[in-house]
Scaffold this motif. Structure first.
Motif, PDB file in Angstrom:
ATOM      1  N   LEU A  75      30.137 103.150  49.387  1.00  0.00           N
ATOM      2  CA  LEU A  75      31.332 102.609  49.451  1.00  0.00           C
ATOM      3  C   LEU A  75      31.895 101.887  48.407  1.00  0.00           C
ATOM      4  CD1 LEU A  75      31.935 101.439  53.134  1.00  0.00           C
ATOM      5  CD2 LEU A  75      32.886 103.534  52.215  1.00  0.00           C
ATOM      6  N   GLY A  79      35.068 102.922  45.826  1.00  0.00           N
ATOM      7  CA  GLY A  79      35.931 102.008  45.394  1.00  0.00           C
ATOM      8  C   GLY A  79      36.232 101.896  43.851  1.00  0.00           C
ATOM      9  N   LEU A  94      38.142 100.089  50.472  1.00  0.00           N
ATOM     10  CA  LEU A  94      36.985 100.447  50.178  1.00  0.00           C
ATOM     11  C   LEU A  94      36.096  99.134  49.975  1.00  0.00           C
ATOM     12  CD1 LEU A  94      37.181 103.933  48.131  1.00  0.00           C
ATOM     13  CD2 LEU A  94      36.451 103.386  50.610  1.00  0.00           C
TER      14      LEU A  94
END
Length: 113
Positions: A75, A79, A94
């Motif tokens: 994640l 991001g 995120l």
């Protein structure tokens, strides 16, 4: 939570040997009292020999959840990519999700005994 549900569903569908490991909550009730009573009742001469045999282990390693840490890294990378190339500002959500998965991955949620 959906990560755990997906993992549990796949293990259940594939009939893996780890199906029964999914315990929702840990019942602490009298277990804490029983542990303290058992420590008080042990004779002193056996505790010294048991302590010499045991290796010291890190509590952090025991609490680490590598699935959550891996997903947190994923994640975070997503991001970063969205921050650099995205136009809808999804990176905010995120990064917040990756922070949450890092916290859960290092085991700082729940009862630590």
């Amino acid at each position: 939570m959906s990560l755990h549900r997906t993992k549990a569903t796949l293990i259940g569908l594939l009939e893996a040997g780890r199906v029964n490991e999914w315990v929702v909550t840990e019942k602490l009730g009298d277990a804490v009292k029983n542990k303290s009573n058992a420590k008080e009742k042990q004779p002193s001469n056996t505790t010294t020999t048991k302590n010499a045999v045991k290796k010291p282990r890190s509590k952090l390693i025991d609490r680490m959840n590598f699935l959550e840490l891996g997903f947190a890294v994923f994640l975070f990378i997503c991001g970063c990519v969205d921050f650099m190339h995205g136009k809808y500002s999804y990176y905010i959500y995120l990064f917040l999700q990756s922070i949450t998965f890092f916290i859960v991955g290092f085991g700082y949620v729940g009862t630590i005994i």
